[in-house]
Scaffold this motif. Structure first.
Motif: not given
Length: 220
Positions: A110, A113-114, A117, A187-188, A190-191, A198, A212
């Motif tokens: 993950r 992936r961030v 992206n 993404s947000k 996940i972070v 982020i 990040i």
């Protein structure tokens, strides 16, 4: 969303119908059509995966697979995976890692992936001949990652919306881009699930910087 799903699907159907009906006999053209069809399949798969992640996030069923992860290695791997696409656009990809090892507790797939992206967006909205860089440094128990581009930038009135679900920037190249506007939203999420944050700074016509911040330790 349905329009964005239909676009690669209809393109894929068109290529396959031409090949299946024997309308394309030249081997080079056949290979080119198969390559384009394969890219359409990849795009559809990305969209389906985004929708699945949205479902998990909104039902609170997203499970992170915690591991000790070297973020520096992940950054280099992500840049390598986009090198060919950047070369086609004549865009330079560089990294600035302040330490040789940047170990955090995170979900490897993950977090990759961030970063993917952010790099993909930077390439998508950058002019040929420009530069994209990722810097990372460890400070006060956190690791800060900056993805910096020299692209079109984001209008000031839209900065507060970039992490919203289905947001898509209004730029002069939007008509040539694909996606459902879910990448930054996911993404947000996940972070933040990693205990981080982020943010973005941008100036129209002068590029964007996505930052990040992740805690080195998440589990007791």
């Amino acid at each position: 969303m349905s329009h964005d799903l239909r676009t690669p699907l209809f393109s894929l159907i068109g290529y396959l119908d031409l090949l299946r009906n024997g309308k394309v006999n030249e081997p080079d053209v056949q290979k080119e059509f198969l390559t384009r069809a394969s890219k359409d399949v990849d795009r559809l798969l990305d969209m389906v995966n985004e929708l699945l992640d949205i479902s998990r996030l909104e039902s609170d069923s997203l499970v992170l697979n915690w591991e000790e992860l070297d973020l520096g290695a992940v950054i280099l791997d992500v840049l390598q995976s986009f090198q060919e696409k950047a070369n086609v656009r004549q865009i330079s990809l560089t990294s600035i890692l302040m330490e040789s090892s940047m170990i955090v507790e995170a979900d490897p797939l993950r977090m990759r992936r961030v970063l993917a992206n952010l790099v993909e967006n930077a390439i998508k909205f950058s002019e040929p001949g420009s530069k994209i860089s990722i810097s990372a440094e460890k400070m006060n128990g956190n690791i800060t990652i900056n993805v910096i581009d020299q692209g079109y930038g984001i209008p000031s009135e839209e900065l507060s919306k970039v992490f919203d679900k289905f947001y898509q920037a209004r730029t002069k190249i939007k008509k040539n881009t694909f996606g459902m506007g879910l990448g930054l939203y996911i993404s947000k999420q996940i972070v933040e699930a990693h205990g981080g944050c982020i943010a973005v700074k941008s100036q129209l016509g002068a590029g964007s910087t996505f930052t990040i911040t992740l805690p080195v330790k998440n589990r007791m």
